[in-house]
Write a protein that holds these residues in place. Structure first.
Motif, PDB file in Angstrom:
ATOM      1  N   GLY A 103     -31.342   1.543  75.296  1.00  0.00           N
ATOM      2  CA  GLY A 103     -30.773   2.781  76.293  1.00  0.00           C
ATOM      3  C   GLY A 103     -31.500   1.833  77.731  1.00  0.00           C
ATOM      4  N   VAL A 104     -29.955   2.689  78.520  1.00  0.00           N
ATOM      5  CA  VAL A 104     -30.122   1.388  80.183  1.00  0.00           C
ATOM      6  C   VAL A 104     -30.341   2.948  81.450  1.00  0.00           C
ATOM      7  CG1 VAL A 104     -27.910   0.974  81.914  1.00  0.00           C
ATOM      8  CG2 VAL A 104     -27.814   0.895  78.579  1.00  0.00           C
ATOM      9  N   PRO A 105     -31.016   2.217  82.051  1.00  0.00           N
ATOM     10  CA  PRO A 105     -32.238   3.594  83.473  1.00  0.00           C
ATOM     11  C   PRO A 105     -30.638   3.825  83.568  1.00  0.00           C
ATOM     12  CG  PRO A 105     -32.849   1.262  83.069  1.00  0.00           C
ATOM     13  CD  PRO A 105     -31.608   1.096  81.845  1.00  0.00           C
ATOM     14  N   LEU A 106     -31.336   5.621  83.897  1.00  0.00           N
ATOM     15  CA  LEU A 106     -30.299   6.564  84.304  1.00  0.00           C
ATOM     16  C   LEU A 106     -30.923   7.355  85.760  1.00  0.00           C
ATOM     17  CD1 LEU A 106     -27.860   9.298  83.302  1.00  0.00           C
ATOM     18  CD2 LEU A 106     -29.734  10.636  82.996  1.00  0.00           C
ATOM     19  N   GLU A 107     -30.270   6.300  86.417  1.00  0.00           N
ATOM     20  CA  GLU A 107     -30.545   7.279  88.006  1.00  0.00           C
ATOM     21  C   GLU A 107     -30.413   8.724  88.039  1.00  0.00           C
ATOM     22  OE1 GLU A 107     -30.479   2.751  89.664  1.00  0.00           O
ATOM     23  OE2 GLU A 107     -28.667   4.190  89.660  1.00  0.00           O
ATOM     24  N   GLY A 108     -30.219   9.045  89.714  1.00  0.00           N
ATOM     25  CA  GLY A 108     -29.991  10.391  90.040  1.00  0.00           C
ATOM     26  C   GLY A 108     -28.530  10.564  90.180  1.00  0.00           C
ATOM     27  N   ASP A 109     -27.779   9.925  90.210  1.00  0.00           N
ATOM     28  CA  ASP A 109     -26.562   9.885  90.300  1.00  0.00           C
ATOM     29  C   ASP A 109     -25.506   8.880  89.252  1.00  0.00           C
ATOM     30  OD1 ASP A 109     -26.734   7.104  91.136  1.00  0.00           O
ATOM     31  OD2 ASP A 109     -25.030   6.623  92.081  1.00  0.00           O
ATOM     32  N   GLY A 110     -26.182   8.828  87.540  1.00  0.00           N
ATOM     33  CA  GLY A 110     -25.880   8.450  86.526  1.00  0.00           C
ATOM     34  C   GLY A 110     -26.414   7.083  86.195  1.00  0.00           C
ATOM     35  N   VAL A 111     -26.101   6.585  84.493  1.00  0.00           N
ATOM     36  CA  VAL A 111     -26.512   5.657  84.645  1.00  0.00           C
ATOM     37  C   VAL A 111     -26.551   4.535  85.632  1.00  0.00           C
ATOM     38  CG1 VAL A 111     -23.940   4.304  83.896  1.00  0.00           C
ATOM     39  CG2 VAL A 111     -25.942   4.342  82.310  1.00  0.00           C
ATOM     40  N   ASP A 112     -27.416   2.626  85.587  1.00  0.00           N
ATOM     41  CA  ASP A 112     -27.425   1.709  86.117  1.00  0.00           C
ATOM     42  C   ASP A 112     -26.566   1.049  85.816  1.00  0.00           C
ATOM     43  OD1 ASP A 112     -28.208  -0.354  87.468  1.00  0.00           O
ATOM     44  OD2 ASP A 112     -30.404  -0.429  87.262  1.00  0.00           O
ATOM     45  N   ALA A 266     -37.696  26.679  93.190  1.00  0.00           N
ATOM     46  CA  ALA A 266     -39.010  25.935  92.227  1.00  0.00           C
ATOM     47  C   ALA A 266     -39.725  24.646  91.974  1.00  0.00           C
ATOM     48  CB  ALA A 266     -39.654  27.203  91.126  1.00  0.00           C
ATOM     49  N   VAL A 267     -38.792  23.829  91.917  1.00  0.00           N
ATOM     50  CA  VAL A 267     -39.015  22.738  90.918  1.00  0.00           C
ATOM     51  C   VAL A 267     -39.545  21.559  92.159  1.00  0.00           C
ATOM     52  CG1 VAL A 267     -38.567  20.177  89.244  1.00  0.00           C
ATOM     53  CG2 VAL A 267     -38.632  22.826  88.147  1.00  0.00           C
ATOM     54  N   ALA A 268     -38.095  22.281  93.231  1.00  0.00           N
ATOM     55  CA  ALA A 268     -38.406  20.867  94.403  1.00  0.00           C
ATOM     56  C   ALA A 268     -40.082  21.342  95.202  1.00  0.00           C
ATOM     57  CB  ALA A 268     -37.457  21.339  94.999  1.00  0.00           C
ATOM     58  N   GLN A 269     -39.912  22.703  94.963  1.00  0.00           N
ATOM     59  CA  GLN A 269     -41.086  22.667  95.831  1.00  0.00           C
ATOM     60  C   GLN A 269     -42.386  22.187  95.446  1.00  0.00           C
ATOM     61  OE1 GLN A 269     -42.775  26.935  95.366  1.00  0.00           O
ATOM     62  NE2 GLN A 269     -43.302  27.125  97.500  1.00  0.00           N
ATOM     63  N   VAL A 270     -42.508  22.501  93.734  1.00  0.00           N
ATOM     64  CA  VAL A 270     -44.205  21.633  93.066  1.00  0.00           C
ATOM     65  C   VAL A 270     -43.831  19.970  92.722  1.00  0.00           C
ATOM     66  CG1 VAL A 270     -44.906  22.204  90.883  1.00  0.00           C
ATOM     67  CG2 VAL A 270     -44.290  24.491  91.674  1.00  0.00           C
ATOM     68  N   ASP A 273     -39.682  15.012  94.889  1.00  0.00           N
ATOM     69  CA  ASP A 273     -38.730  13.607  94.350  1.00  0.00           C
ATOM     70  C   ASP A 273     -39.298  13.315  92.983  1.00  0.00           C
ATOM     71  OD1 ASP A 273     -38.046  13.862  97.117  1.00  0.00           O
ATOM     72  OD2 ASP A 273     -39.489  11.849  97.477  1.00  0.00           O
ATOM     73  N   ASP A 274     -39.927  13.975  92.379  1.00  0.00           N
ATOM     74  CA  ASP A 274     -39.980  13.850  91.227  1.00  0.00           C
ATOM     75  C   ASP A 274     -38.982  14.732  90.815  1.00  0.00           C
ATOM     76  OD1 ASP A 274     -42.175  12.346  91.337  1.00  0.00           O
ATOM     77  OD2 ASP A 274     -43.220  13.644  91.012  1.00  0.00           O
ATOM     78  N   LEU A 275     -37.886  15.882  91.137  1.00  0.00           N
ATOM     79  CA  LEU A 275     -37.193  16.159  90.334  1.00  0.00           C
ATOM     80  C   LEU A 275     -35.846  15.341  90.616  1.00  0.00           C
ATOM     81  CD1 LEU A 275     -35.105  18.300  89.235  1.00  0.00           C
ATOM     82  CD2 LEU A 275     -34.806  19.372  91.398  1.00  0.00           C
ATOM     83  N   LEU A 288     -39.078  13.386  86.756  1.00  0.00           N
ATOM     84  CA  LEU A 288     -40.102  11.968  85.644  1.00  0.00           C
ATOM     85  C   LEU A 288     -41.656  11.872  86.539  1.00  0.00           C
ATOM     86  CD1 LEU A 288     -39.501   9.734  83.677  1.00  0.00           C
ATOM     87  CD2 LEU A 288     -38.508   7.911  86.064  1.00  0.00           C
ATOM     88  N   ALA A 289     -42.635  12.489  86.114  1.00  0.00           N
ATOM     89  CA  ALA A 289     -43.368  12.216  87.190  1.00  0.00           C
ATOM     90  C   ALA A 289     -44.766  11.768  86.618  1.00  0.00           C
ATOM     91  CB  ALA A 289     -44.115  13.975  87.306  1.00  0.00           C
ATOM     92  N   ASP A 290     -45.790  11.320  87.495  1.00  0.00           N
ATOM     93  CA  ASP A 290     -47.043  10.265  87.516  1.00  0.00           C
ATOM     94  C   ASP A 290     -47.915  11.944  86.322  1.00  0.00           C
ATOM     95  OD1 ASP A 290     -45.777   8.802  89.028  1.00  0.00           O
ATOM     96  OD2 ASP A 290     -46.914   9.504  90.621  1.00  0.00           O
ATOM     97  N   CYS A 291     -48.351  10.559  85.174  1.00  0.00           N
ATOM     98  CA  CYS A 291     -49.506  11.472  84.258  1.00  0.00           C
ATOM     99  C   CYS A 291     -50.604  11.053  83.430  1.00  0.00           C
ATOM    100  CB  CYS A 291     -48.457  12.077  83.761  1.00  0.00           C
ATOM    101  SG  CYS A 291     -49.185  12.688  82.187  1.00  0.00           S
ATOM    102  N   ALA A 292     -51.268  11.132  84.179  1.00  0.00           N
ATOM    103  CA  ALA A 292     -52.329  10.357  83.875  1.00  0.00           C
ATOM    104  C   ALA A 292     -52.705   9.751  82.590  1.00  0.00           C
ATOM    105  CB  ALA A 292     -53.903  10.850  84.463  1.00  0.00           C
TER     106      ALA A 292
END
Ligand code: PLP
Length: 352
Positions: A103-112, A266-270, A273-275, A288-292
């Motif tokens: 896997g190659v990391p995906l960014e907000g504008d596509g693959v890195d 809804a997702v942007a509000q909740v 920037d994790d959207l 992609l959110a923090d999760c304990a």
């Protein structure tokens, strides 16, 4: 899909059965058969490609399976580079054919692209697999700049790009970005599907590559299932001819646009920037959110709260998302605006 054009499909299927039952109920011709010629001519028009570069099979996933068999067949284990996250069924197919999937990391504008360059410099892959438009599972679109950079990279190092495009025509906002194939000549194979723009049950998908590739896929297909369904392909051909594909694309987009807009709000509000991206089309949003807690625990709590999610880590071959982070695919196409918004609020409560 609530917007399946059922009466029109029934009418066209009846026409096929009345006018050419012999064709519909026989095998298609055996021997390097690329698919129904009428359908290939229509797909050629739809894509601006030559018909003899098109192979039509039973759904695009089956075509991807044949293509993976072709590209990975013969040699020892070869690397296949994919976006992370990516469509889980695709990377599992590549592994089944002996690919070493990375896997190659995906960014907000596509693959890195720089991370891909580093990998390719170490070992040239059998191919790089991308879903450039409204990616499953993240909704991300590959930017125009990255499309050009990817194609230049493939040219520099001599590898094949497979672009999988089932959501491409489901655009609600913004302008189309070029198909990689339109930038990359012979190095790019385009996979297309009628599942999201006409009917998934017809099982019609296709590959567009070189003429030699189309013939190789036809030979592999014949050794696997003799021929694809002539009935399905004839109905698909008639659907193109009668404008049913174009009108279904319009009605699907009209239906999905408000769902997309409400889901993004809804997702942007909740999740802020994790959207990962505002797609402007397709079926999915990615978060992609923090999760304990561990993913299993999170999924169980989400289920208890009435939200069924696909396992986010299943979309990451090998490398998992960063520890402490959790990937969620949020499909907005199958839920009303109210259902989606309620589900997102419940997820946010579970995460807290
Ligand atoms: C990226 C991707 N490729 C392929 C497929 C399978 O499509 P088909 O129905 O044409 O086999 C899907 C279905 O969800 C998909 O998301």
């Amino acid at each position: 899909m609530e917007v399946l054009p059922l009466p029109e499909l029934v009418k066209l299927a009846s026409e096929v059965l009345e006018t050419a039952p012999g064709e519909a109920f026989q095998y298609a011709p055996i021997g390097r058969h690329l698919g129904n010629p009428h359908l290939r001519a229509e797909i050629a028009r739809f894509h601006g490609a030559e018909p003899d570069r098109i192979f039509v099979g039973n759904g695009s996933l089956q075509v991807l399976d044949l293509l993976a068999g072709h590209l990975l067949g013969g040699g020892g284990p070869s690397p296949v580079y994919v976006e992370a996250p990516t469509y889980d069924r695709a990377w599992r197919i590549f592994e089944r054919h002996g690919g070493r999937v990375v896997g190659v990391p995906l960014e907000g504008d596509g693959v890195d692209v720089e991370a891909l360059r580093a990998l390719v410099s170490e070992q040239v892959p059998a191919f790089f697999y991308t879903i450039p438009d409204f990616q499953n599972p993240s909704g991300v679109c590959l930017s125009g700049e990255k499309r050009r950079a990817l194609v230049a990279l493939a040219e520099e190092f001599g590898f094949v790009i497979v672009e999988d495009t089932p959501y491409r025509r489901l655009r609600f906002h913004g302008a189309d970005l070029p198909l990689l194939a339109s930038l990359g000549g012979d190095r790019v194979v385009t996979i297309g599907s009628l599942s999201k723009i006409l009917s998934p049950g017809l099982r019609v998908g296709y590959a567009i590559g070189t003429k030699a590739l189309a013939i190789s896929l036809a030979e592999l297909a014949e050794d696997t299932y003799l021929t694809a369904s002539p009935l399905s392909q004839a109905v698909a051909a008639k659907s193109f001819e009668h404008g049913l594909v174009d009108s279904t694309i319009r009605s699907v987009n009209t239906f999905l646009e408000p769902r997309h807009d409400a889901a993004v709000a809804a997702v942007a509000q909740v999740f802020g920037d994790d959207l990962l991206a505002v797609p402007g089309g397709g079926y999915f949003l990615g978060v992609l959110a923090d999760c304990a807690v561990a993913e299993d625990e999170f999924m169980a709590s989400a289920r208890d709260a009435g939200v069924l999610l696909a396992r986010g880590s299943a979309f990451y071959p090998g490398a998992r998302p960063t520890p402490g982070r959790l990937f969620m695919r949020l499909p907005f196409q199958a839920l009303t605006e109210d259902e989606f918004v309620a589900g997102v609020r419940r997820l946010a409560e579970v995460l807290q």
